[in-house]
Design a protein around this motif. Structure first.
Motif, PDB file in Angstrom:
ATOM      1  N   PHE A   1      55.730  11.453  89.166  1.00  0.00           N
ATOM      2  CA  PHE A   1      56.019  10.309  88.310  1.00  0.00           C
ATOM      3  C   PHE A   1      57.440  10.309  87.751  1.00  0.00           C
ATOM      4  N   GLY A   2      58.259  11.261  88.173  1.00  0.00           N
ATOM      5  CA  GLY A   2      59.647  11.281  87.739  1.00  0.00           C
ATOM      6  C   GLY A   2      59.862  11.672  86.292  1.00  0.00           C
ATOM      7  N   ILE A   3      58.866  12.289  85.688  1.00  0.00           N
ATOM      8  CA  ILE A   3      59.034  12.794  84.324  1.00  0.00           C
ATOM      9  C   ILE A   3      60.107  13.876  84.377  1.00  0.00           C
ATOM     10  N   ARG A   4      61.044  13.838  83.451  1.00  0.00           N
ATOM     11  CA  ARG A   4      62.075  14.874  83.420  1.00  0.00           C
ATOM     12  C   ARG A   4      61.618  16.030  82.546  1.00  0.00           C
ATOM     13  N   SER A   5      61.828  17.218  83.039  1.00  0.00           N
ATOM     14  CA  SER A   5      61.403  18.410  82.314  1.00  0.00           C
ATOM     15  C   SER A   5      62.328  19.559  82.674  1.00  0.00           C
ATOM     16  N   SER A   6      62.631  20.371  81.686  1.00  0.00           N
ATOM     17  CA  SER A   6      63.354  21.613  81.950  1.00  0.00           C
ATOM     18  C   SER A   6      62.803  22.683  81.021  1.00  0.00           C
ATOM     19  N   ILE A   7      62.794  23.892  81.527  1.00  0.00           N
ATOM     20  CA  ILE A   7      62.282  25.034  80.765  1.00  0.00           C
ATOM     21  C   ILE A   7      63.363  26.089  80.752  1.00  0.00           C
ATOM     22  N   SER A   8      63.646  26.615  79.566  1.00  0.00           N
ATOM     23  CA  SER A   8      64.630  27.689  79.460  1.00  0.00           C
ATOM     24  C   SER A   8      64.175  28.686  78.408  1.00  0.00           C
TER      25      SER A   8
ATOM     26  N   GLY B   1      58.209  32.917  71.197  1.00  0.00           N
ATOM     27  CA  GLY B   1      57.425  33.984  71.813  1.00  0.00           C
ATOM     28  C   GLY B   1      58.347  34.836  72.657  1.00  0.00           C
ATOM     29  N   ASN B   2      57.776  35.695  73.455  1.00  0.00           N
ATOM     30  CA  ASN B   2      58.548  36.511  74.384  1.00  0.00           C
ATOM     31  C   ASN B   2      59.059  35.575  75.476  1.00  0.00           C
ATOM     32  N   GLY B   3      60.343  35.186  75.394  1.00  0.00           N
ATOM     33  CA  GLY B   3      60.926  34.131  76.201  1.00  0.00           C
ATOM     34  C   GLY B   3      60.560  34.116  77.660  1.00  0.00           C
ATOM     35  N   GLN B   4      60.945  35.127  78.412  1.00  0.00           N
ATOM     36  CA  GLN B   4      60.709  35.108  79.858  1.00  0.00           C
ATOM     37  C   GLN B   4      59.227  35.211  80.179  1.00  0.00           C
ATOM     38  N   LYS B   5      58.506  36.035  79.449  1.00  0.00           N
ATOM     39  CA  LYS B   5      57.066  36.182  79.676  1.00  0.00           C
ATOM     40  C   LYS B   5      56.338  34.863  79.385  1.00  0.00           C
ATOM     41  N   LEU B   6      56.713  34.205  78.283  1.00  0.00           N
ATOM     42  CA  LEU B   6      56.107  32.929  77.918  1.00  0.00           C
ATOM     43  C   LEU B   6      56.418  31.865  78.963  1.00  0.00           C
TER      44      LEU B   6
ATOM     45  N   ARG C   1      48.443  18.785  76.685  1.00  0.00           N
ATOM     46  CA  ARG C   1      48.300  19.835  77.698  1.00  0.00           C
ATOM     47  C   ARG C   1      49.458  20.805  77.654  1.00  0.00           C
ATOM     48  N   VAL C   2      50.662  20.309  77.450  1.00  0.00           N
ATOM     49  CA  VAL C   2      51.825  21.192  77.368  1.00  0.00           C
ATOM     50  C   VAL C   2      51.688  22.121  76.172  1.00  0.00           C
ATOM     51  N   VAL C   3      51.367  21.569  75.019  1.00  0.00           N
ATOM     52  CA  VAL C   3      51.236  22.384  73.805  1.00  0.00           C
ATOM     53  C   VAL C   3      50.102  23.397  73.951  1.00  0.00           C
ATOM     54  N   ASN C   4      48.951  22.948  74.434  1.00  0.00           N
ATOM     55  CA  ASN C   4      47.832  23.881  74.614  1.00  0.00           C
ATOM     56  C   ASN C   4      48.187  24.980  75.612  1.00  0.00           C
ATOM     57  N   GLY C   5      48.891  24.606  76.673  1.00  0.00           N
ATOM     58  CA  GLY C   5      49.321  25.601  77.652  1.00  0.00           C
ATOM     59  C   GLY C   5      50.282  26.619  77.059  1.00  0.00           C
ATOM     60  N   LEU C   6      51.152  26.176  76.179  1.00  0.00           N
ATOM     61  CA  LEU C   6      52.071  27.112  75.520  1.00  0.00           C
ATOM     62  C   LEU C   6      51.322  28.077  74.612  1.00  0.00           C
ATOM     63  N   TRP C   7      50.365  27.557  73.832  1.00  0.00           N
ATOM     64  CA  TRP C   7      49.564  28.451  72.975  1.00  0.00           C
ATOM     65  C   TRP C   7      48.843  29.484  73.842  1.00  0.00           C
ATOM     66  N   GLU C   8      48.212  29.017  74.921  1.00  0.00           N
ATOM     67  CA  GLU C   8      47.455  29.915  75.792  1.00  0.00           C
ATOM     68  C   GLU C   8      48.352  30.919  76.505  1.00  0.00           C
ATOM     69  N   SER C   9      49.620  30.554  76.691  1.00  0.00           N
ATOM     70  CA  SER C   9      50.558  31.440  77.380  1.00  0.00           C
ATOM     71  C   SER C   9      51.213  32.453  76.448  1.00  0.00           C
TER      72      SER C   9
ATOM     73  N   ALA D   1      54.412  32.668  82.188  1.00  0.00           N
ATOM     74  CA  ALA D   1      52.974  32.452  81.990  1.00  0.00           C
ATOM     75  C   ALA D   1      52.660  30.958  81.929  1.00  0.00           C
ATOM     76  N   PHE D   2      53.510  30.188  81.234  1.00  0.00           N
ATOM     77  CA  PHE D   2      53.264  28.754  81.143  1.00  0.00           C
ATOM     78  C   PHE D   2      53.410  28.087  82.500  1.00  0.00           C
ATOM     79  N   GLN D   3      54.487  28.384  83.213  1.00  0.00           N
ATOM     80  CA  GLN D   3      54.715  27.742  84.507  1.00  0.00           C
ATOM     81  C   GLN D   3      53.632  28.081  85.527  1.00  0.00           C
ATOM     82  N   ASP D   4      53.034  29.261  85.403  1.00  0.00           N
ATOM     83  CA  ASP D   4      51.967  29.672  86.309  1.00  0.00           C
ATOM     84  C   ASP D   4      50.589  29.155  85.882  1.00  0.00           C
ATOM     85  N   SER D   5      50.496  28.613  84.667  1.00  0.00           N
ATOM     86  CA  SER D   5      49.205  28.148  84.147  1.00  0.00           C
ATOM     87  C   SER D   5      48.849  26.773  84.718  1.00  0.00           C
ATOM     88  N   ALA D   6      47.589  26.389  84.552  1.00  0.00           N
ATOM     89  CA  ALA D   6      47.135  25.064  84.997  1.00  0.00           C
ATOM     90  C   ALA D   6      47.913  23.966  84.275  1.00  0.00           C
TER      91      ALA D   6
END
Length: 97
Positions: A78-85, A53-58, A3-11, A61-66
């Motif tokens: 579930f306490g999964i650790r994640s960070s986006i930069s 990709g276009n860093g801030q736009k990507l 889902r993360v990878v597909n969301g990145l492609w779509e974003s 778009a990803f964070q706003d996606s499903a």
């Protein structure tokens, strides 16, 4: 991970890699017990996903996606650790045949 990878492609990602393993539109991502397999190669945690990709736009778009919201729910519930930069210079290894 799919889902993360597909969301990145779509974003709008132009290229994506997980733990240095570059993906294509035909790459297979599978769960095998506790392991994640990418093109039948096991990856070990922690998982690092890089997208070009276009860093801030990507990022936005990803964070706003499903799929981005799904990742956020995993973090919250579930306490999964994640960070986006957004970085200025990211390079991925070429895809090997």
């Amino acid at each position: 991970m799919q889902r993360v990878v597909n969301g990145l492609w779509e974003s709008g990602a132009e290229a994506v890699a997980i733990n240095g393993q570059r993906l294509t539109s035909l790459s297979a991502i599978r769960a095998a017990g506790d392991a994640v397999l990418v093109d039948n190669k096991p990856l070990v945690p922690p998982y690092t996903v890089l997208a070009i990709g276009n860093g801030q736009k990507l990022s936005t778009a990803f964070q706003d996606s499903a799929d981005g919201q799904y990742l956020h729910a995993l973090v919250e519930n579930f306490g999964i650790r994640s960070s986006i930069s957004a970085e200025g210079d990211v390079r991925l290894r070429p895809r090997r045949a």
